[in-house]
Design a protein around this motif. Sequence first.
Motif, mmCIF file in Angstrom:
data_model
loop_
_atom_site.group_PDB
_atom_site.id
_atom_site.type_symbol
_atom_site.label_atom_id
_atom_site.label_comp_id
_atom_site.label_asym_id
_atom_site.label_seq_id
_atom_site.Cartn_x
_atom_site.Cartn_y
_atom_site.Cartn_z
ATOM 1 N N LYS A 19 11.932 -62.472 -17.048
ATOM 2 C CA LYS A 19 10.643 -63.532 -17.397
ATOM 3 C C LYS A 19 11.111 -64.748 -16.950
ATOM 4 O O LYS A 19 10.358 -65.727 -16.744
ATOM 5 C CB LYS A 19 10.728 -63.370 -18.822
ATOM 6 C CG LYS A 19 9.889 -62.208 -19.442
ATOM 7 C CD LYS A 19 9.859 -62.536 -20.853
ATOM 8 C CE LYS A 19 8.860 -61.236 -21.233
ATOM 9 N NZ LYS A 19 8.688 -61.144 -22.782
ATOM 10 N N LEU A 22 10.324 -64.908 -13.282
ATOM 11 C CA LEU A 22 8.958 -65.280 -13.287
ATOM 12 C C LEU A 22 8.505 -66.689 -13.487
ATOM 13 O O LEU A 22 7.531 -67.226 -12.849
ATOM 14 C CB LEU A 22 8.132 -64.394 -14.178
ATOM 15 C CG LEU A 22 8.041 -62.835 -13.865
ATOM 16 C CD1 LEU A 22 7.722 -62.016 -15.092
ATOM 17 C CD2 LEU A 22 7.170 -62.365 -12.800
ATOM 18 N N LYS A 23 9.144 -67.488 -14.266
ATOM 19 C CA LYS A 23 8.908 -68.655 -14.890
ATOM 20 C C LYS A 23 9.257 -69.418 -13.589
ATOM 21 O O LYS A 23 8.532 -70.810 -13.350
ATOM 22 C CB LYS A 23 9.723 -69.041 -16.144
ATOM 23 C CG LYS A 23 9.131 -68.690 -17.377
ATOM 24 C CD LYS A 23 10.018 -69.079 -18.405
ATOM 25 C CE LYS A 23 10.055 -68.295 -19.518
ATOM 26 N NZ LYS A 23 11.096 -68.763 -20.565
ATOM 27 N N LYS A 27 7.751 -63.536 -7.580
ATOM 28 C CA LYS A 27 7.016 -62.306 -8.063
ATOM 29 C C LYS A 27 7.966 -61.108 -8.260
ATOM 30 O O LYS A 27 8.866 -61.068 -7.331
ATOM 31 C CB LYS A 27 5.891 -62.085 -6.911
ATOM 32 C CG LYS A 27 4.795 -62.932 -6.914
ATOM 33 C CD LYS A 27 3.753 -62.593 -5.861
ATOM 34 C CE LYS A 27 2.441 -63.492 -6.018
ATOM 35 N NZ LYS A 27 1.309 -63.070 -5.367
ATOM 36 N N ASP A 44 1.535 -58.649 -19.098
ATOM 37 C CA ASP A 44 1.781 -60.106 -19.317
ATOM 38 C C ASP A 44 1.677 -60.820 -18.422
ATOM 39 O O ASP A 44 1.507 -62.397 -18.570
ATOM 40 C CB ASP A 44 2.904 -60.341 -20.171
ATOM 41 C CG ASP A 44 3.052 -59.569 -21.750
ATOM 42 O OD1 ASP A 44 2.019 -59.210 -21.993
ATOM 43 O OD2 ASP A 44 4.081 -59.579 -22.268
ATOM 44 N N HIS A 45 1.926 -60.357 -17.258
ATOM 45 C CA HIS A 45 1.958 -61.366 -15.929
ATOM 46 C C HIS A 45 1.108 -60.604 -14.925
ATOM 47 O O HIS A 45 1.748 -60.323 -13.721
ATOM 48 C CB HIS A 45 3.557 -61.495 -15.575
ATOM 49 C CG HIS A 45 4.392 -62.192 -16.533
ATOM 50 N ND1 HIS A 45 4.332 -63.499 -16.765
ATOM 51 C CD2 HIS A 45 4.989 -61.548 -17.468
ATOM 52 C CE1 HIS A 45 5.101 -63.743 -17.855
ATOM 53 N NE2 HIS A 45 5.558 -62.586 -18.312
#
Length: 152
Positions: A19, A22-23, A27, A44-45
């Motif tokens: 995560k 991702l932040k 990708k 969620d993404h």
Amino acid sequence: MTDSVGFIGLGIMGEGMAKCLLKSGRKLVVWNRSAAKCAALSADHPGAVTAVDSPSAVLAACDLVYCMLSTPDAVKAVYEMEGGVLAGVRAGTKLVDCATLAAEDMVRLEKQVTERGGRFLEAPVSGSKGPAASGQLIFLTAGDEPLFEEIK
């Protein structure tokens, strides 16, 4: 090859680490022994996470791959299974293993990866679930210093 980063192991520590990537705008291509964890992260993404059906598929899709597996037995199983990590290593693979393993295990993994043309960085982490989720883990790296410099 894509610009995506590979991530294998979405457990207690790996999920938070993924995560954080991702932040940062990365990708991800992910695999986990429990496919439900991959499906949840992907849901969620949307558009940022691609779940695949094997560790070797992660390595086929990404040059840079992080592994965060829970135990020495899990590492051995996931690296050596059919379609496992070692089956996907090729020239150009950059593999960062974040598990806490015995020195001889890391030496064996590095040898197995480099024999297949990949590069390997030992990078166990110090911290727990909270620091993993907040990006506050400390990486204790060893091995391929040029790879470390390239990916830090």
